[in-house]
Design an enzyme around this catalytic site. Sequence first.
Site, mmCIF file in Angstrom:
data_model
loop_
_atom_site.group_PDB
_atom_site.id
_atom_site.type_symbol
_atom_site.label_atom_id
_atom_site.label_comp_id
_atom_site.label_asym_id
_atom_site.label_seq_id
_atom_site.Cartn_x
_atom_site.Cartn_y
_atom_site.Cartn_z
ATOM 1 N N ASP A 52 -0.627 -11.197 -11.805
ATOM 2 C CA ASP A 52 -0.553 -10.152 -10.782
ATOM 3 C C ASP A 52 -1.410 -10.538 -9.578
ATOM 4 O O ASP A 52 -2.629 -10.692 -9.695
ATOM 5 C CB ASP A 52 -1.049 -8.823 -11.360
ATOM 6 C CG ASP A 52 -1.010 -7.690 -10.344
ATOM 7 O OD1 ASP A 52 -0.056 -6.910 -10.371
ATOM 8 O OD2 ASP A 52 -1.953 -7.600 -9.519
ATOM 9 N N TYR A 57 -4.810 -10.423 -1.141
ATOM 10 C CA TYR A 57 -5.819 -11.157 -1.915
ATOM 11 C C TYR A 57 -6.069 -12.547 -1.342
ATOM 12 O O TYR A 57 -7.094 -13.159 -1.629
ATOM 13 C CB TYR A 57 -5.397 -11.310 -3.381
ATOM 14 C CG TYR A 57 -5.243 -10.033 -4.163
ATOM 15 C CD1 TYR A 57 -5.663 -8.800 -3.665
ATOM 16 C CD2 TYR A 57 -4.657 -10.060 -5.423
ATOM 17 C CE1 TYR A 57 -5.496 -7.636 -4.394
ATOM 18 C CE2 TYR A 57 -4.489 -8.898 -6.165
ATOM 19 C CZ TYR A 57 -4.902 -7.697 -5.640
ATOM 20 O OH TYR A 57 -4.733 -6.546 -6.374
ATOM 21 N N LYS A 82 2.258 -7.921 -4.022
ATOM 22 C CA LYS A 82 2.258 -6.610 -3.383
ATOM 23 C C LYS A 82 2.317 -6.750 -1.865
ATOM 24 O O LYS A 82 1.762 -7.694 -1.291
ATOM 25 C CB LYS A 82 0.990 -5.829 -3.771
ATOM 26 C CG LYS A 82 0.726 -5.771 -5.262
ATOM 27 C CD LYS A 82 -0.580 -5.040 -5.568
ATOM 28 C CE LYS A 82 -1.005 -5.280 -6.996
ATOM 29 N NZ LYS A 82 -1.553 -6.633 -7.218
ATOM 30 N N HIS A 115 1.534 -1.725 -1.940
ATOM 31 C CA HIS A 115 0.136 -1.777 -2.379
ATOM 32 C C HIS A 115 -0.565 -0.413 -2.313
ATOM 33 O O HIS A 115 -1.309 -0.052 -3.229
ATOM 34 C CB HIS A 115 -0.623 -2.816 -1.548
ATOM 35 C CG HIS A 115 -1.794 -3.405 -2.272
ATOM 36 N ND1 HIS A 115 -2.229 -4.687 -2.064
ATOM 37 C CD2 HIS A 115 -2.618 -2.893 -3.210
ATOM 38 C CE1 HIS A 115 -3.276 -4.938 -2.840
ATOM 39 N NE2 HIS A 115 -3.528 -3.859 -3.536
#
Length: 285
Positions: A52, A57, A82, A115
């Site tokens: 994930d 990120y 996401k 998200h």
Amino acid sequence: MTFRSETSAVPSHVLNDGNAIPTLGFGVFQIADAEAFDAVTTALETGYRSIDTAAIYGNEVEVGRAIREFGLPREEVYLTTKLWNSEQGYDSTLRAFDASMKRLGMDYLDLYLIHWPVARAGRFVDTFRAFQELKSQGRIRSIGVSNFNRDHLERVIAETGETPVVNQIELHPHLAQAELRAFHAEHGIATEAWSPLGQGAGLKDPVVVDIAGETGRTPAQVIIRWHLQLGNVVIPKSVTPSRIRENFDVFSFELTADQMQRIDGLDQGNRIGPDPAVFTAGLDV
């Protein structure tokens, strides 16, 4: 303590679209791109088959490289990413998806999530419609959301005619989200827990420590097992190989009903992360 890897496959949860997601996955939140390749490789070596990540990120490139270079058939690794808040909206979502797929180096995605709802921007319904289009093209197998409250979910369902397969939410013993989990169950939405260990806070709770002693397991294993027995999909993260393996070794024991109830009793409604009702990072609203 010696941690043993499981040799059996992780059980799967069948989603409302008929696809299945492993109940235990590996999260890469706050893992730098430079560390992501080794962390994901270790996770895959351990036996994790669900990874994930998210555009925000900043590690999609190395996550994708680790999966490709590990050499498993693509269909054996369940990959989630996401869409970040700043990319919400129909056309911008399509562009953002293409960018994520280029960074990941993948032809299709198993699960794409919005998200955050950032409801004040008023774009999450159009965003989900773009997800539906991508799914119709065969580029995404399943579509879901993250950090959505009940009112956000109700609006998506009512206005798009489709129920998200997953809602990934902050969930740990100090924030058990019982009401939202009940709504998920009523509508066939899988509950996926991020920050499942409460960013380490739950590991020090005396109740959890006592149960770890009773079971001969670590506090982390006890909490992950609690999630699994609740029916949650859970995605712990670590960059430490021994802890990556420890977090995976949770299928050869069970918590008793009493132990489950004792952990349930730790719920204080305390968030570690932002409140989805007001969080608008990444948007000028």
